[in-house]
Write an enzyme that holds these catalytic residues in place. Structure first.
Site, mmCIF file in Angstrom:
data_model
loop_
_atom_site.group_PDB
_atom_site.id
_atom_site.type_symbol
_atom_site.label_atom_id
_atom_site.label_comp_id
_atom_site.label_asym_id
_atom_site.label_seq_id
_atom_site.Cartn_x
_atom_site.Cartn_y
_atom_site.Cartn_z
ATOM 1 N N PRO A 2 0.824 -1.212 0.000
ATOM 2 C CA PRO A 2 0.000 0.000 0.000
ATOM 3 C C PRO A 2 0.855 1.258 0.000
ATOM 4 O O PRO A 2 1.862 1.343 0.705
ATOM 5 C CB PRO A 2 -0.793 -0.125 1.299
ATOM 6 N N GLU A 3 0.449 2.220 -0.813
ATOM 7 C CA GLU A 3 1.157 3.495 -0.877
ATOM 8 C C GLU A 3 0.347 4.550 -0.129
ATOM 9 O O GLU A 3 -0.651 4.238 0.528
ATOM 10 C CB GLU A 3 1.389 3.872 -2.338
ATOM 11 N N LYS A 58 3.867 6.134 4.814
ATOM 12 C CA LYS A 58 3.016 4.948 4.720
ATOM 13 C C LYS A 58 2.711 4.352 6.090
ATOM 14 O O LYS A 58 2.275 3.197 6.186
ATOM 15 C CB LYS A 58 3.693 3.903 3.829
#
EC number: 3.2.2.23
Length: 293
Positions: A2-3, A58
């Site tokens: 996930p960014e 993040k």
């Protein structure tokens, strides 16, 4: 992994259930995540009020009334889901079967809001860590991170100065978390396409001889902000493991102009080229050589 948009989407989903509420009970079903949970993990969380829920790059950061911070990282496959404390689902809520597999529910928070917050991570590359807020500047996972791309400190002047003299590729510079925090492969490819800049271009070309921003830097900062904003509105990109806290899929992947579109027609008006793929620093890069210079 996930960014920034995916992590921000999770933060927005967790906030109504956690912020301002007490952690009535914390349960760890297994301690061996990417890094072992601290021995006093449960004790330091139980009874604490979450005074704020933020994000840095993040990472999710939950401020506690005790003065501690709970740092949470999703890793490759981590996700949160929020359900009623009795496990009931909200009517109309969709839960993907993967996130419903309780064998991967590693950490559970029962909140005074009545919500149960569950961290599910099949691959166990995610992790959680508690540290004093007063020590945040020395926290290894956060130390040295560049500015937030959606924050006031990020602009063309800052980006030009950070890239001045760098002979590395523009894409590599943008993936360097010391230059700008939270960007990953997907959104760098998308931002470079929007700015019509080649991922192979030298990072140094964002600054002139006086280290002032060039037109390239101005276009790129605007593109980065725009693509991240659009992705957050869309709930992130669901390519493999990302789920929102409701279990729903993000849908920004349907708006990709470059990423994962190898061989497809470029979406730039009047270009006529096709998206190409090549491996750059061990990662797939997607771009259009016709309009990205």
């Amino acid at each position: 992994m996930p960014e920034l948009p995916e992590v921000e989407t999770v933060r927005l989903g967790l906030t109504p259930a956690m912020e301002g509420f007490r952690i009535a009970r914390a349960v760890t079903n297994r301690d061996d995540l990417r890094f072992p949970l601290q021995k006093d993990f449960v004790a330091r969380l139980t009874g604490q009020i979450v005074t704020g829920l933020g994000r840095r790059a993040k990472y999710l950061l939950a401020d506690l009334a005790s003065g501690d911070v709970l740092l949470m990282h999703l890793g490759m496959s981590g996700s949160f889901r929020v359900v009623a404390a009795d496990g009931a689902h909200t009517p109309g809520e969709f839960h993907h079967p993967r996130s419903e597999d309780r064998t991967h529910d590693h950490v559970v928070f029962d909140m005074s809001s009545g919500a149960r917050v569950i961290f599910n991570d099949p691959r166990r590359f995610g992790f959680m860590k508690i540290f004093p807020r007063a020590a945040i500047d020395d926290e290894p996972h956060l130390k040295g991170l560049g500015p937030e791309p959606l924050g006031n400190a990020f602009d063309a002047v800052m980006l030009a100065r950070a890239c001045a003299g760098k002979q590395t590729s523009l894409k590599a510079a943008l993936l360097d978390q010391r230059v700008v925090a939270g960007l990953g492969n997907i959104y760098v490819c998308e931002a470079l396409w929007r700015a019509h800049l080649s991922p192979k271009r030298k990072a140094a070309t964002l600054a002139n001889r006086k280290n002032e921003p060039t037109d390239h830097a101005l276009r790129l900062t605007d593109a980065i902000r725009a693509v991240l904003g659009d992705a957050i509105k869309a709930g992130g990109s669901s390519l493999r493991d990302h789920r929102q806290t409701s279990g729903e899929l993000g849908y920004f992947q349907h708006s990709f102009a470059a990423y994962d579109r190898e061989g497809e027609r470029c979406r730039t008006d009047g270009c006529g080229g096709a998206v190409k793929r090549f491996v750059q620093n061990g990662r797939s890069t997607f771009w259009c050589s016709g309009c990205q210079k």
